[in-house]
Write an enzyme that holds these catalytic residues in place. Structure first.
Site, PDB file in Angstrom:
ATOM      1  N   ILE A 116      -4.489  30.743 -41.248  1.00 53.28           N
ATOM      2  CA  ILE A 116      -4.937  32.105 -41.564  1.00 53.28           C
ATOM      3  C   ILE A 116      -3.799  33.103 -41.333  1.00 53.28           C
ATOM      4  O   ILE A 116      -3.841  33.908 -40.394  1.00 53.28           O
ATOM      5  CB  ILE A 116      -6.201  32.491 -40.763  1.00 53.28           C
ATOM      6  CG1 ILE A 116      -5.981  32.294 -39.259  1.00 53.28           C
ATOM      7  CG2 ILE A 116      -7.408  31.704 -41.236  1.00 53.28           C
ATOM      8  CD1 ILE A 116      -7.042  32.943 -38.395  1.00 53.28           C
ATOM      9  N   PRO A 117      -2.777  33.075 -42.188  1.00 52.59           N
ATOM     10  CA  PRO A 117      -1.674  34.016 -42.022  1.00 52.59           C
ATOM     11  C   PRO A 117      -2.164  35.466 -42.048  1.00 52.59           C
ATOM     12  O   PRO A 117      -2.984  35.834 -42.887  1.00 52.59           O
ATOM     13  CB  PRO A 117      -0.767  33.727 -43.217  1.00 52.59           C
ATOM     14  CG  PRO A 117      -1.144  32.363 -43.677  1.00 52.59           C
ATOM     15  CD  PRO A 117      -2.598  32.211 -43.342  1.00 52.59           C
ATOM     16  N   HIS A 118      -1.659  36.244 -41.110  1.00 48.26           N
ATOM     17  CA  HIS A 118      -2.002  37.663 -41.031  1.00 48.26           C
ATOM     18  C   HIS A 118      -0.891  38.390 -40.296  1.00 48.26           C
ATOM     19  O   HIS A 118      -0.020  37.770 -39.702  1.00 48.26           O
ATOM     20  CB  HIS A 118      -3.349  37.867 -40.331  1.00 48.26           C
ATOM     21  CG  HIS A 118      -3.408  37.285 -38.957  1.00 48.26           C
ATOM     22  ND1 HIS A 118      -3.553  35.918 -38.726  1.00 48.26           N
ATOM     23  CD2 HIS A 118      -3.330  37.859 -37.734  1.00 48.26           C
ATOM     24  CE1 HIS A 118      -3.574  35.699 -37.421  1.00 48.26           C
ATOM     25  NE2 HIS A 118      -3.433  36.857 -36.805  1.00 48.26           N
ATOM     26  N   GLY A 119      -0.929  39.696 -40.321  1.00 46.42           N
ATOM     27  CA  GLY A 119       0.113  40.503 -39.714  1.00 46.42           C
ATOM     28  C   GLY A 119      -0.097  40.730 -38.228  1.00 46.42           C
ATOM     29  O   GLY A 119      -1.056  40.250 -37.621  1.00 46.42           O
TER      30      GLY A 119
END
Length: 109
Positions: free
Chosen positions: A62-65
């Protein structure tokens, strides 16, 4: 919260396997393309991955900033990218599904 977190424009199936960094980049660019984030958010997604893996198990990442990058989020949204052949996510983990997340405030919860 937006009534439409995921639109058909944010779903990308059957993508060729790449590197983890490229998969994160593709997630970020998909969020940019649908107007959910500014370009600066993509770099923050890479920064987040350097500090803690976004792999959550069962072939899903779950790539996120970062928290600070919420300033670059225009609207909460997710994108879904499928890599059927898998991507080495490190430490023996293989991701076949990446869910890119952009959230305002605490909406990711």
């Amino acid at each position: 919260m937006s009534a439409e977190l995921l639109s058909s424009d944010g779903i990308h199936l059957g993508l060729p396997s790449t590197s983890k960094a490229d998969a994160i980049e593709q997630c970020g660019q998909a969020l940019v393309k649908i107007g959910a984030v500014n370009e600066e958010y993509v770099a923050a997604m890479h920064e987040r991955e350097e500090s803690v893996s976004t792999f959550i198990g069962e072939g899903v990442a779950i790539p996120h900033g970062t928290d600070a990058s919420r300033a670059y989020v225009r609207r909460s949204s997710i994108v879904v990218l499928q890599f059927p052949d898998g991507i080495d996510w490190g430490t023996g983990n293989t991701a076949t599904l990446c869910v890119g997340i952009a959230a305002q405030g605490s909406e990711q919860v």
